[in-house]
Structures are given as C-alpha cells and as structure tokens.
Motif scaffolding. Structure first.
Motif, PDB file in Angstrom:
ATOM      1  N   ALA A   1       0.814  -1.211   0.000  1.00  0.00           N
ATOM      2  CA  ALA A   1       0.000   0.000   0.000  1.00  0.00           C
ATOM      3  C   ALA A   1       0.844   1.257   0.000  1.00  0.00           C
ATOM      4  N   GLY A   2       2.054   1.206   0.588  1.00  0.00           N
ATOM      5  CA  GLY A   2       2.900   2.395   0.629  1.00  0.00           C
ATOM      6  C   GLY A   2       2.307   3.464   1.527  1.00  0.00           C
ATOM      7  N   LEU A   3       2.954   4.620   1.578  1.00  0.00           N
ATOM      8  CA  LEU A   3       2.479   5.713   2.421  1.00  0.00           C
ATOM      9  C   LEU A   3       1.508   6.610   1.666  1.00  0.00           C
ATOM     10  N   ASN A   4       1.843   6.981   0.429  1.00  0.00           N
ATOM     11  CA  ASN A   4       0.997   7.871  -0.347  1.00  0.00           C
ATOM     12  C   ASN A   4       0.356   7.175  -1.543  1.00  0.00           C
ATOM     13  N   GLU A   5       1.031   6.222  -2.131  1.00  0.00           N
ATOM     14  CA  GLU A   5       0.481   5.471  -3.246  1.00  0.00           C
ATOM     15  C   GLU A   5       1.044   4.059  -3.203  1.00  0.00           C
ATOM     16  N   GLY A   6       0.276   3.129  -3.773  1.00  0.00           N
ATOM     17  CA  GLY A   6       0.704   1.743  -3.747  1.00  0.00           C
ATOM     18  C   GLY A   6       1.928   1.511  -4.611  1.00  0.00           C
ATOM     19  N   ARG A   7       2.712   0.508  -4.227  1.00  0.00           N
ATOM     20  CA  ARG A   7       3.905   0.137  -4.981  1.00  0.00           C
ATOM     21  C   ARG A   7       3.752  -1.283  -5.505  1.00  0.00           C
TER      22      ARG A   7
END
Length: 838
Positions: A565-571
């Motif tokens: 999910a990542g912090l700001n956008e998914g990876r």
C-alpha cells in the motif's frame, strides 16, 4: 521420561478436561507444555481411544514438536506421533497424536465438522494469534457446542491474557504451570532504533556478543531481506576470526535440510550464529543457543480496507515478543540477551502485537465462514471479532469472484474454492485455468505464494522473468547457483499443485491464456492501466507505481499481483503484462459501456464520449453521437463551477450594472429584489444559468452569452424602471454633459467631473429619490483629481478660492471666475461669452 515442570499440573489438567471439557494452560517457555502435555494426556480414560490434534502456528515448530515427542517415546515419526503440514504428512493407522498447523484443522473441520477419531484439540502458542488460529478456534468451539459435546479443547500459551481466553471458552478453568527458565542477563546497547540501518545495528551487537560471550548466538531480524544483509556483513567482518564460525539463516521458506542445519548443532563443532525471523520466538528449542541478539523489530501486515491493499510495516517489537526472544537464551542453561535499544525504550514498548485478524486481508476467513454456512461473523465466538470494514471488503471481493452471492452465502464455485488450501484469489484462478495449462498456473501460484527468487530492486517486478528462471532451472541451464535453492523449493510447491489439479479431472481447453490473462482471473481488481511512465491506475481508481527503471514500466496494461500500500500510493512488487485485446475477451472480466458527458478540466470544455470501461479504467473512447442535452448543460454548469464565476463573459459595463443593482438592493430593503452578488450567482448556477447553455459546451463558447441580458431578465419590468430612476447610469451636469456614475458595493456612487462643468450648481447632486448624495471627484482641465467631496456647497465657500489660484497658474487659458455660483458652466476652456473676470 525427563521430568519437566508441567508434569506438576497434568493431573489437574486431565481432571478439568474430563469434567469441563475445556481448559486454559498458562505455562512459560521451557516448561514442557508442547511435548509433554499431549503425551501425558494420551492415555486419559475420557479420550476413549480417540486421538489428539496438536495445533502449532508454524510448520517448523510442528515438525520439531512431533520429532521431539516421537524421540521421547523411542519411536520414529509416523508411529504413535505424526505430523501434517503443507507438502508433508507422516502418519499411520497407529498415530494417536498428530501435530498440524491451524490451516489444516480448518480444512478438516470443513470436510467433516464432527472430527471423527479426535478426542482432544490442543491450541499451542495461542498468543501468536495468527489468522488461522483465531478462525480454527472459532470453528472448533462451534463444533464442540453444536455437534461434539465430548470433544475436549485446550488452549496453551506463555504470554496470553488467560482470563480473556477463559471467558471465550465459557469460563474455562485457568491452570498455571511453573517454568524452568534459567536466569538471563540483559545488556542494553542504548541505541535509537534506526529502520534504515537494521542489519548494520544488529551486526554491531552480534560482534560485541561474539567477543564477550560463549556459546551459539540466535539473532532476531524482521525479515529475509535483513537476514541476507546481516549475513553478508557478518561474512565480511568475520573472515579473520581465529574461532571457526557457521552463519545460518532460519526462516519458513527454507528447505527442511537448511532449517535443520540452523536448528541442530554443527557436526564440525563450529560456533554458530543463527539469523532468524520471528519464527524462532516460540515452540522451538535450538540446541546450543546461550546468547540472543534482539534486533528490536518485527514485520507485520496491516490491511487497509479503504483501498483493499496490505501494507507491510516494520514496527518495534512488542514487550511480550521481546521477552519470548530473550527466553530462547535460557532454555538449556543461563543465558544472555543483547538488546539494541535502551531499557527505558523496551519498557515503553507495546505489551503485545495486535492479533493478525485485526489487521490483515480477511478474504480467506470470509470464504471459510461462508463455507461453514455463516455470513455474519457475530454468529461465532471470537477473542477479537473480525473488523467490520475489512470483512465487508473481503465479502465484496468474494462476490466479485463469484464465491458468494449478494447475501454472503456460498455458491457452488465458492465451495470449490474453499476446498483449495490457498487464498480465494488464487483458488479462483486454479479452478478456471484451462486444462492444458495446469503447469503454468501451478507455477504462478508457487511463485506468488513463496519467497521471490529474484530481487525486485535489481531484477524488476515481471513475473515472466521468474517463469523463465524456473524453466531454466528445470532444464539445468541456469548458470547462477544463487537461484537454485529458491527454484527447487518453488518447483516442489508447483508440483504439489499440479498433482492436486490433475486429480480434479480437468478437460483440455481450446484456448490458451497468457500468464497475465490467468492472473487477471485471480486479481480482477488489480488490473492496472498506465497513466504515465511508471505510474498506473487500478480498476478501483487507486494510483500505484513501478520503479521508473522497471522493465514493465512502459507496458500499457498490467496485472499487479503483489502490491504494498505504501504511504501515499501503492507500490507494485510483482506484476505481469496483459494485452488490451485480452481484457475484451476474458469471460471473467466484466466490461461496461458508458455514455460519458463530463467537464474536461484541462481542455476547459464538455467531453462527450462513448467509453468501454473496466471499473475506473477507460479501455477505449469514441465520440458520443447525440448526447443528452440536459447532461451537457449539467456538465457545463460543473465547468463554470470548476473555473469560477469569473469565467463568464463579464465586461466593465456588466460589472457596473451588477454593482448598480446590488447597491440599490442594499438600500431598498425589499425582499422582492434578487440577489445578484457573485456568491449567490456561483451557489445557484443551475437556477439562473442553465436555460442559457443549450448550445454552449466550452469556456470559449461561454463568451457568446449576453450576460447583461441574462442578468437583466432576473428583474421585473417595474424593477428595471426603478433601477433606471433611482440608480441612474449617468447624471446631467450644468454644462449639459451626461457624466457616468461609477458604482461600488458599499459606498456612494462616484461622479468624476471637471470642475468647470459644475459652475452655477450650488448643491451636490443626489440619487435614490434624493436620499443619497453622490461622491464628487472634481477634476482639473487635464482630468486629474483636485478634490473629493460630497459637499459641493462647502467646497465653493471654503476651498474654491485656493484651488482657483493654483489652477489659474497651471491653466491660464481656462475660465476661472471669482464667483463660481454665478458663472456659466462649460465643458470647454471658456464659455462662449465669458461673464466673469479671469
């Protein structure tokens, strides 16, 4: 048999199970609960010849527990004691104690809820609280209460809240056993934990412990990546050690031989450093360990139901887990524990990690409950009920996969999916895979569920590259040896799936699917469309990204198999490419034809199109013929709202007219007059502007509108006449000139007029039925302001004489009478017949 502390409570435990049918055993590490309790209870009369299922949270612990009990009986594994874990089962018709992982118990309960031949189910190390342990306990309780009142249930743990478990088991007795923990000396290295230097900090502590202590070292790190980094650093730093050393990794995906190499003493008598994950926290005694180095971190999954993704978070280890880790050093004698953090930081850490059921993807739980006949988890008993948001997200996914209906009840397809020991996504793919592609689909499941043989950072995210690597290994053409162990393990998992699928009796299919097409069957919500290089948008609308140098970064469409999910956008961590044509052809992918009329912000115009969509993705777009006029007008209103009221064709004249109306409305106090302020106009665009937008579809076309006529239409005939008379646009001055009035929102209108044109006028002109004097801006012959006043009479009496002197010097050819009230007004330099002295 070796005397162990738990033997002191065996009689009480047996009697409690005989009379109550349920019990909670609290026993610290080293007490013998895992291996001794099943053996001691095996001949209890209340078992009536039935067997015991011992549940362990990890495969490694299950195998080790079975081996230890068999050795205590002087037998081989598979006689009276056996085990069943993924890919391995060693039991016989004589087996009375079977050690299994919780997932296996869940599947057995689904196959036959009565658990024939089982008299006691033991949940060991329940404090680990993994997803399967909570689920299997809930199902076992339901079986005990509804079908098998004679089934005994025992929950064992070292660090659990025993009273909470007791309440869950209908106030079951809590039995306390003493431990046989040897004293442990703690050393705190007083370093601030640094998430970017986990391996480096651990290695410093390892070197210090190696030099200061005796015996083998057990080192806890959060994951395989950190284990590899630490191993590499250690091998470099310990090359010149006089004392021989064996550095052994230990984690779940290793082969049995590699795991045994870490668990058992080195046959060459080398001193060992075992680098492990949390797998070694409980239920596992590693011979020779006297020193523990706690790296201070744990890796925990956290599911985010709002976006349907899981984020792997590296978090400080909880106090309970840290104590479990330290206890590994005191199993066989006095030990030492090195902690990187300070003692105060350890004391301030969380007491326990949250249970997995509270922070993970619940699709497997939702499918198993549906298979059990339950749509609402509240119908079962839980230590921690599944969170409603995450459970709803799971049900939505199952509905999309066709596993449950709209009421949450299982379908025929869902029942087939529940029988496969894997995530519902992958089960859906396995069931729908063409019969002549079983090898490929088996390989995909193995690659997705097992440790990645490649490095995402170095090799990218393309699953096709992993498939090629696996095939090279099978063909013995793989040149690099570092990949062979991982490929061997993945091949083993794949062969097991292939065996299962062939047993299911497939028929060949006419069409072949690519890896991306197969994966789309499992991850229909993870199909992603490129929005920029390395940037993608999922079916759900969520933005995700690839590394810019990833080989897949230029692909138009991907199936994102593994996402952080990542912090700001998914990876995107693992993915496969898929063609646009395939998205149109896959029967499991539902496309939608949409007529779209919307405001295009960038182009500042209404966009009308016929679109083929997959969720939030637009696969194709064509010009929409004959769009709905109402929808076009609504989109244009949205455009004006987006651009702001200033996008309308305002001219100076229209603005002045608007100001006149608003100025007059503020002084009349008459509710019949409309509000024409910018704020009201913006907030009520639909009510006044919509009828005029029939042929307007862009900002440029807005300029065609006659905005003053549109606004004037909001005034009645009488109001228009009142506006003309009470707030005129011009005033006629003594010179005969018609001078425009300049209105503002709050102040009196301004009349900017040359001084000479007002000669002969005694008082300030008034408007609004003579109630409001205008503000005079008296100008020089060059139209420069010389005085601002709303008291013309006072100006003539007090100020004119001084102004006259100054102006007469500047403009000698102009007419400057001594008595302006008796002089003739003029709009020229002098009146035709001058009547005063110059």
């Amino acid at each position: 048999m070796t005397e162990l502390p738990v033997q002191q409570v065996i009689y009480e435990l047996s009697e409690t199970l005989a009379t109550q049918g349920r019990a909670v055993l609290s026993a610290p590490p080293g007490s013998g609960k895992t291996t001794l309790v099943p053996l001691e209870l095996l001949n209890s009369p209340w078992l009536d010849g039935n067997g015991i299922l011992l549940l362990e949270p990890r495969r490694l612990a299950a195998r080790a527990a079975a081996a230890r009990m068999a050795s205590l009986l002087g037998e081989q594994i598979g006689e009276r004691v056996g085990y069943s874990i993924r890919l391995e089962r060693k039991v016989s018709r004589n087996t009375r104690i079977e050690v299994v992982t919780e997932g296996i118990l869940t599947r057995r309960l689904q196959q036959d809820p009565e658990l024939p031949g089982v008299g006691l189910v033991i949940f060991d190390e329940f404090h680990e609280r993994n997803l399967h342990s909570d689920l299997s306990l809930a199902l076992t309780l339901d079986t005990q209460q509804g079908l098998r009142e004679d089934l005994r249930l025992l929950v064992m743990s070292a660090t659990l809240d025993q009273h909470a478990v007791s309440r869950l088991l209908r106030d079951a007795a809590v039995i306390q056993a003493q431990g046989r923990q040897y004293p442990i000396t703690h050393h705190y290295l007083d370093q601030a934990l640094d998430k970017t230097k986990i391996a480096e900090q651990a290695v410093k502590a390892i070197i210090r412990a190696w030099q200061n202590e005796q015996g083998d070292l057990l080192v806890f790190l959060p994951g395989v990546g950190e284990i590899r980094s630490a191993q590499k650093l250690l091998e470099a730093q310990m090359k010149n050690q006089n004392q021989p050393v064996l550095i052994s990794p230990l984690y779940g995906d290793l082969s049995k031989d590699d795991q045994d190499r870490a668990i058992l003493p080195d046959p060459h008598k080398r001193r060992r450093i075992v680098l492990t994950t949390s797998i070694a926290e409980t239920s596992l005694t590693i011979e020779g360990i006297t020193v523990v180095v706690d790296g201070g971190w744990s890796r925990m999954p956290r599911f985010l139901p709002a976006i349907g993704l899981t984020r792997l978070e590296t978090v400080p280890v909880s106090k309970a887990a840290a104590d479990q880790r330290a206890g590994r050093a005191g199993r066989l004698g006095p030990g030492v524990c090195y902690r990187i953090c300070s003692e105060s930081a350890h004391n301030q850490s969380l007491s326990h990690h949250p249970a997995e059921i509270l922070q993970t993807d619940l699709a497997p739980v939702a499918l198993q409950l549906a298979s059990w006949g339950i749509a609402d988890p509240a119908q079962l008993q839980w230590l921690d009920p599944p969170p409603k948001g995450a459970f709803a997200q799971a049900v939505t996914l199952l509905q999309r996969l066709g596993a449950v209906d709209q009421q949450g009840m299982i379908t025929r397809l869902g029942r087939r999916m529940a029988e496969l020991p894997t995530h519902p996504r992958l089960a859906h793919m396995l069931i729908h895979a063409p019969g002549d592609q079983l090898q490929l689909v088996s390989d995909l499941v193995a690659l997705i569920t097992e440790r990645d043989p490649l490095s995402i950072r170095e090799d990218g995210s393309d699953l096709a590259l992993r498939l090629t690597l696996l095939q090279q290994w099978r063909e013995k053409s793989l040149s690099e040896s570092r990949y062979r162990s991982a490929c061997r393990h993945i091949d083993r998992i794949s062969r097991d799936w292939l065996r299962r699928l062939r047993i299911s009796g497939r028929t060949d299919s006419n069409g072949l699917l690519s890896a991306g097409e197969l994966l789309a069957l499992a991850f229909p919500d993870r199909i992603a469309q490129r929005s920029a290089h390395g940037r993608y948008r999922l079916v759900t609308g969520r933005a995700v990204r690839l590394a810019e140098d990833d080989p897949l970064a230029g692909e138009e469409y991907l199936v994102a198999v593994q996402l952080d999910a990542g912090l700001n956008e998914g990876r995107i961590r693992l993915a496969a490419s898929i063609g646009l044509k395939a998205l149109h052809g896959l029967p499991e992918i539902t496309l939608e034809e949409r007529s779209v009329v919307c405001w295009e912000r960038k182009e500042e115009r209404v966009r009308t199109s016929s679109e083929t969509c997959l969720g939030a993705l637009v696969l194709s777009r064509e010009k929409l013929i004959n769009p709905d006029p109402e929808a076009v007008r609504a989109a244009m209103i949205e455009g004006v709202r987006t651009m702001g009221i200033g996008a309308l064709p305002w001219s100076k004249a229209v603005r002045q007219w608007q100001l006149r109306v608003n100025w007059l409305v503020a002084r009349l106090d008459d509710p019949a007059w409309p509000d024409l302020s910018d704020r009201w106009l913006f907030e009520n665009l639909e009510s006044w502007l919509t009828p005029w937008l029939e042929t307007i579809q862009s900002k440029q076309q807005l300029q065609r509108l006659d905005l003053q006529a549109i606004l004037l239409a909001r005034l009645s005939w009488d109001q228009q006449q009142t506006l003309k008379s009470m707030a005129p646009t011009h005033l006629t001055v003594p010179s005969g000139s018609k001078i425009p009035l300049r209105y503002s929102a709050d102040e009196a209108p301004v009349l900017a007029v040359r001084l000479q044109e007002l000669f002969g006028l005694n008082d300030t002109p008034k408007i609004c039925q003579g109630r409001v004097p205008v503000m005079l801006h008296l100008l020089s012959p060059a139209h420069r302001p010389i005085q601002i006043t709303d008291d013309l009479a006072g100006f003539w009496q007090r100020t004119y004489a001084e102004v006259k002197k100054e102006l007469k010097g500047r403009y000698p050819k102009h007419y400057w009478p001594d008595n302006p009230l008796l002089a003739e007004a003029t709009h020229k330099a002098k009146p035709r017949k001058s009547g005063g002295s110059g």
